[in-house]
Design a protein around this motif. Structure first.
Motif, PDB file in Angstrom:
ATOM      1  N   ASP A  29       0.832  -1.206   0.000  1.00 36.79           N
ATOM      2  CA  ASP A  29       0.000   0.000   0.000  1.00 36.79           C
ATOM      3  C   ASP A  29       0.867   1.258   0.000  1.00 36.79           C
ATOM      4  O   ASP A  29       0.589   2.229  -0.712  1.00 36.79           O
ATOM      5  CB  ASP A  29      -0.923   0.018   1.226  1.00 36.79           C
ATOM      6  N   ILE A  30       1.937   1.240   0.817  1.00 37.58           N
ATOM      7  CA  ILE A  30       2.852   2.385   0.866  1.00 37.58           C
ATOM      8  C   ILE A  30       3.554   2.556  -0.473  1.00 37.58           C
ATOM      9  O   ILE A  30       3.694   3.674  -0.985  1.00 37.58           O
ATOM     10  CB  ILE A  30       3.886   2.198   1.999  1.00 37.58           C
ATOM     11  N   ALA A  31       3.993   1.448  -1.074  1.00 39.61           N
ATOM     12  CA  ALA A  31       4.680   1.506  -2.366  1.00 39.61           C
ATOM     13  C   ALA A  31       3.765   2.103  -3.438  1.00 39.61           C
ATOM     14  O   ALA A  31       4.199   2.930  -4.257  1.00 39.61           O
ATOM     15  CB  ALA A  31       5.151   0.118  -2.768  1.00 39.61           C
ATOM     16  N   ARG A  32       2.498   1.684  -3.448  1.00 40.95           N
ATOM     17  CA  ARG A  32       1.546   2.233  -4.438  1.00 40.95           C
ATOM     18  C   ARG A  32       1.429   3.750  -4.275  1.00 40.95           C
ATOM     19  O   ARG A  32       1.479   4.502  -5.253  1.00 40.95           O
ATOM     20  CB  ARG A  32       0.172   1.586  -4.269  1.00 40.95           C
ATOM     21  N   ASN A  33       1.249   4.186  -3.027  1.00 39.27           N
ATOM     22  CA  ASN A  33       1.078   5.617  -2.786  1.00 39.27           C
ATOM     23  C   ASN A  33       2.354   6.407  -3.084  1.00 39.27           C
ATOM     24  O   ASN A  33       2.288   7.534  -3.573  1.00 39.27           O
ATOM     25  CB  ASN A  33       0.639   5.853  -1.338  1.00 39.27           C
ATOM     26  N   HIS A  34       3.506   5.787  -2.785  1.00 41.29           N
ATOM     27  CA  HIS A  34       4.773   6.489  -3.047  1.00 41.29           C
ATOM     28  C   HIS A  34       5.001   6.655  -4.555  1.00 41.29           C
ATOM     29  O   HIS A  34       5.344   7.743  -5.036  1.00 41.29           O
ATOM     30  CB  HIS A  34       5.927   5.723  -2.409  1.00 41.29           C
ATOM     31  N   SER A  35       4.801   5.586  -5.289  1.00 35.04           N
ATOM     32  CA  SER A  35       4.981   5.679  -6.744  1.00 35.04           C
ATOM     33  C   SER A  35       3.962   6.644  -7.357  1.00 35.04           C
ATOM     34  O   SER A  35       4.281   7.398  -8.286  1.00 35.04           O
ATOM     35  CB  SER A  35       4.853   4.290  -7.379  1.00 35.04           C
ATOM     36  N   VAL A  59       3.542   9.848   2.758  1.00 33.69           N
ATOM     37  CA  VAL A  59       3.150   8.605   2.117  1.00 33.69           C
ATOM     38  C   VAL A  59       2.745   7.637   3.226  1.00 33.69           C
ATOM     39  O   VAL A  59       3.587   7.156   3.976  1.00 33.69           O
ATOM     40  CB  VAL A  59       4.292   8.007   1.272  1.00 33.69           C
ATOM     41  N   ALA A  60       1.469   7.379   3.346  1.00 32.01           N
ATOM     42  CA  ALA A  60       0.933   6.480   4.374  1.00 32.01           C
ATOM     43  C   ALA A  60       0.296   5.269   3.688  1.00 32.01           C
ATOM     44  O   ALA A  60       0.063   5.289   2.478  1.00 32.01           O
ATOM     45  CB  ALA A  60      -0.094   7.215   5.226  1.00 32.01           C
ATOM     46  N   PRO A  61      -0.014   4.226   4.434  1.00 31.98           N
ATOM     47  CA  PRO A  61      -0.637   3.061   3.800  1.00 31.98           C
ATOM     48  C   PRO A  61      -2.012   3.356   3.211  1.00 31.98           C
ATOM     49  O   PRO A  61      -2.397   2.774   2.198  1.00 31.98           O
ATOM     50  CB  PRO A  61      -0.749   2.048   4.949  1.00 31.98           C
ATOM     51  N   ASP A  62      -2.760   4.284   3.853  1.00 30.45           N
ATOM     52  CA  ASP A  62      -4.143   4.497   3.430  1.00 30.45           C
ATOM     53  C   ASP A  62      -4.357   5.706   2.521  1.00 30.45           C
ATOM     54  O   ASP A  62      -5.430   5.877   1.954  1.00 30.45           O
ATOM     55  CB  ASP A  62      -5.051   4.627   4.663  1.00 30.45           C
ATOM     56  N   HIS A  63      -3.341   6.571   2.393  1.00 33.28           N
ATOM     57  CA  HIS A  63      -3.492   7.723   1.506  1.00 33.28           C
ATOM     58  C   HIS A  63      -2.141   8.372   1.269  1.00 33.28           C
ATOM     59  O   HIS A  63      -1.142   8.037   1.935  1.00 33.28           O
ATOM     60  CB  HIS A  63      -4.465   8.749   2.094  1.00 33.28           C
ATOM     61  N   GLY A 129       9.331   4.464 -16.546  1.00 34.53           N
ATOM     62  CA  GLY A 129       9.361   4.584 -17.991  1.00 34.53           C
ATOM     63  C   GLY A 129      10.126   5.826 -18.381  1.00 34.53           C
ATOM     64  O   GLY A 129      11.141   6.173 -17.772  1.00 34.53           O
ATOM     65  N   ASP A 130       9.627   6.532 -19.385  1.00 33.03           N
ATOM     66  CA  ASP A 130      10.238   7.803 -19.780  1.00 33.03           C
ATOM     67  C   ASP A 130       9.407   8.976 -19.263  1.00 33.03           C
ATOM     68  O   ASP A 130       9.574  10.118 -19.696  1.00 33.03           O
ATOM     69  CB  ASP A 130      10.370   7.881 -21.303  1.00 33.03           C
ATOM     70  N   TYR A 131       8.504   8.687 -18.304  1.00 32.99           N
ATOM     71  CA  TYR A 131       7.573   9.702 -17.818  1.00 32.99           C
ATOM     72  C   TYR A 131       8.109  10.459 -16.603  1.00 32.99           C
ATOM     73  O   TYR A 131       7.999  11.681 -16.517  1.00 32.99           O
ATOM     74  CB  TYR A 131       6.235   9.050 -17.472  1.00 32.99           C
ATOM     75  N   SER A 132       8.684   9.733 -15.651  1.00 33.76           N
ATOM     76  CA  SER A 132       9.110  10.361 -14.398  1.00 33.76           C
ATOM     77  C   SER A 132      10.479   9.859 -13.974  1.00 33.76           C
ATOM     78  O   SER A 132      10.754   8.655 -14.010  1.00 33.76           O
ATOM     79  CB  SER A 132       8.083  10.060 -13.292  1.00 33.76           C
ATOM     80  N   LYS A 133      11.326  10.798 -13.532  1.00 32.40           N
ATOM     81  CA  LYS A 133      12.632  10.464 -12.945  1.00 32.40           C
ATOM     82  C   LYS A 133      12.831  11.357 -11.725  1.00 32.40           C
ATOM     83  O   LYS A 133      12.768  12.584 -11.834  1.00 32.40           O
ATOM     84  CB  LYS A 133      13.776  10.706 -13.935  1.00 32.40           C
ATOM     85  N   GLU A 134      13.048  10.742 -10.550  1.00 35.55           N
ATOM     86  CA  GLU A 134      13.261  11.510  -9.332  1.00 35.55           C
ATOM     87  C   GLU A 134      14.332  10.847  -8.484  1.00 35.55           C
ATOM     88  O   GLU A 134      14.475   9.613  -8.493  1.00 35.55           O
ATOM     89  CB  GLU A 134      11.966  11.619  -8.506  1.00 35.55           C
ATOM     90  N   LEU A 135      15.051  11.661  -7.714  1.00 34.22           N
ATOM     91  CA  LEU A 135      15.991  11.140  -6.727  1.00 34.22           C
ATOM     92  C   LEU A 135      15.179  10.749  -5.500  1.00 34.22           C
ATOM     93  O   LEU A 135      14.450  11.574  -4.933  1.00 34.22           O
ATOM     94  CB  LEU A 135      17.029  12.199  -6.372  1.00 34.22           C
ATOM     95  N   CYS A 136      15.266   9.482  -5.085  1.00 39.53           N
ATOM     96  CA  CYS A 136      14.387   8.983  -4.033  1.00 39.53           C
ATOM     97  C   CYS A 136      14.981   7.739  -3.390  1.00 39.53           C
ATOM     98  O   CYS A 136      15.565   6.893  -4.075  1.00 39.53           O
ATOM     99  CB  CYS A 136      13.014   8.664  -4.624  1.00 39.53           C
ATOM    100  N   GLY A 137      14.787   7.605  -2.079  1.00 42.79           N
ATOM    101  CA  GLY A 137      15.296   6.429  -1.378  1.00 42.79           C
ATOM    102  C   GLY A 137      14.205   5.510  -0.870  1.00 42.79           C
ATOM    103  O   GLY A 137      14.477   4.581  -0.110  1.00 42.79           O
ATOM    104  N   GLY A 138      12.958   5.764  -1.290  1.00 47.59           N
ATOM    105  CA  GLY A 138      11.835   5.014  -0.742  1.00 47.59           C
ATOM    106  C   GLY A 138      11.467   3.763  -1.514  1.00 47.59           C
ATOM    107  O   GLY A 138      12.056   3.429  -2.542  1.00 47.59           O
ATOM    108  N   THR A 139      10.439   3.069  -1.006  1.00 50.59           N
ATOM    109  CA  THR A 139       9.963   1.837  -1.631  1.00 50.59           C
ATOM    110  C   THR A 139       8.949   2.153  -2.726  1.00 50.59           C
ATOM    111  O   THR A 139       8.161   3.102  -2.603  1.00 50.59           O
ATOM    112  CB  THR A 139       9.331   0.911  -0.572  1.00 50.59           C
ATOM    113  N   HIS A 140       8.982   1.349  -3.813  1.00 54.20           N
ATOM    114  CA  HIS A 140       8.116   1.607  -4.960  1.00 54.20           C
ATOM    115  C   HIS A 140       7.598   0.299  -5.548  1.00 54.20           C
ATOM    116  O   HIS A 140       8.098  -0.789  -5.234  1.00 54.20           O
ATOM    117  CB  HIS A 140       8.885   2.377  -6.045  1.00 54.20           C
ATOM    118  N   VAL A 141       6.585   0.439  -6.393  1.00 53.92           N
ATOM    119  CA  VAL A 141       6.070  -0.716  -7.127  1.00 53.92           C
ATOM    120  C   VAL A 141       7.076  -1.112  -8.210  1.00 53.92           C
ATOM    121  O   VAL A 141       8.012  -0.362  -8.525  1.00 53.92           O
ATOM    122  CB  VAL A 141       4.697  -0.398  -7.765  1.00 53.92           C
ATOM    123  N   ARG A 142       6.885  -2.294  -8.815  1.00 50.43           N
ATOM    124  CA  ARG A 142       7.785  -2.741  -9.882  1.00 50.43           C
ATOM    125  C   ARG A 142       7.377  -2.195 -11.240  1.00 50.43           C
ATOM    126  O   ARG A 142       8.199  -2.037 -12.137  1.00 50.43           O
ATOM    127  CB  ARG A 142       7.821  -4.275  -9.912  1.00 50.43           C
TER     128      ARG A 142
END
Length: 348
Positions: A29-35, A59-63, A129-142
């Motif tokens: 849930d956190i990964a979805r919201n972070h991405s 970035v929280a699990p619920d929102h 993809g070619d849409y977004s590039k950011e410097l980030c240390g968090g968890t994300h979707v694949r």
């Protein structure tokens, strides 16, 4: 790395070995919201302009919550376009990749770096993809498709030139949709209409309420006019003008003011002092016609004399003042004291 937890049972000692386990559902849930936050950042730049930059986030699990600089509130059309932009990126199911590089190389590739953030020699660049590039240390979707869908649930100001968006994704968006559908279903049942006719039914009810409110106001005005005639009959004549100092049953300050306005219109030259006991409190008003104000009479001074008798206070303009009190049993004495004060206003 350290972890914060709560010991539910047993004991724990220094140097004890423990097994750490990731809550997979919460992490996803956190990964979805972070991405989704990364996609939102890009979408805001696409829709509102390249001036938009992140000024805070959660970035929280619920929102998710995203603060950004912008000069005006977002319109409904802009919110829809931002949602469409993010959901389009989600449905393209773009791969999410992570790369370690330098700040300089990342910026050459178009990565967004947060202003004021301190970066080390090596940085972690997250690309969607070619849409977004950011410097980030968090968890994300694949891949972006794992986010599911994206919905903005609120947008508002949190400071000068700073806007805040709150949004939901994935399972939380499904729950949000279910709750809203539940409300719509309840309204449909209560109003006995089809869903497609719900809005027109609400508009019809709104018009009915407005019409009823106008009728109530009309009736109140008629009652005030009837009451005024009764109160005018209690007037005292003094030095070329009238004093009406009397109690009115169960009247608010607004009711008393409306009554005093009608009395002033009818008597032309007068001082009106009205009081009412409501919920163990006293409401008082005093109104003075313009010609008597020019002669030196002051509603603020008169109302203070009445208020003293009921253990209260108040004030206002020379032509109108109001006050309150806490001893309703002394209301009649207060009105008498105010009338006597007017009778002897210039007696020194």
């Amino acid at each position: 790395i350290y972890h914060i937890g709560e010991l539910e049972r047993g004991t724990l000692h220094l140097k004890d070995k423990v097994t750490a386990k990731v809550d997979e559902s919460r992490r996803k849930d956190i990964a979805r919201n972070h991405s989704a936050t990364h996609l939102l950042h890009r979408a805001l730049k696409e829709v509102l302009g390249e001036h938009v930059n992140q000024s805070g986030s959660l970035v929280a699990p619920d929102h998710l919550r995203f603060d950004f600089n912008h000069f005006t509130a977002l319109t409904a059309d802009e919110i829809r376009r931002i949602e469409d932009e993010v959901n389009s990126a989600i449905l393209r199911n773009m791969p999410v990749s992570v790369k370690e590089t330098t700040v300089e190389e990342a910026q050459k590739e178009g990565a967004i770096a947060l202003f004021g953030e301190k970066y080390g020699e090596k940085v972690r660049m997250v690309s969607m993809g070619d849409y977004s590039k950011e410097l980030c240390g968090g968890t994300h979707v694949r891949s972006t498709g794992e986010i599911g869908l994206f919905k903005i649930v609120s947008e508002g100001s949190v400071g000068a030139g700073i806007r805040r968006i709150e949004a939901v994704t994935g399972w939380n968006l499904l729950n949000y949709t279910r709750e809203n559908i539940k409300i719509i279903d309840q309204l449909v049942q209560e109003l006995k209409v089809k869903p497609e006719n719900l809005l027109s039914k609400i508009e019809e009810l709104h018009d009915t309420i407005k019409k009823a409110e106008r009728e109530v106001e009309s009736l109140k005005q008629r009652l005030i006019n009837d009451k005024v005639e009764e109160l005018i009959n209690r007037k005292i004549s003094l030095d070329g003008f009238s004093i009406v100092s009397t109690a009115v049953d169960n009247a608010s300050h607004e009711d008393l003011r409306n009554i005093s306005d009608v009395i002033r219109q009818k008597l032309k030259t007068c001082i009106v002092i009205l009081g009412s006991a409501v919920d163990n409190k006293v409401n008082l008003v005093c109104a003075v016609t313009k010609d008597l104000v020019e002669r030196g009479y002051n509603a603020g001074k008169i109302i203070k004399k009445a208020a003293e008798a009921v253990g209260g206070g108040g004030g206002g303009r020379p032509d109108f003042a109001q006050a309150g009190g806490k001893y309703p049993e002394k209301l009649n004495k207060a009105l008498e004291a105010a009338a006597d004060f007017v009778k002897n206003y210039f007696a020194d």
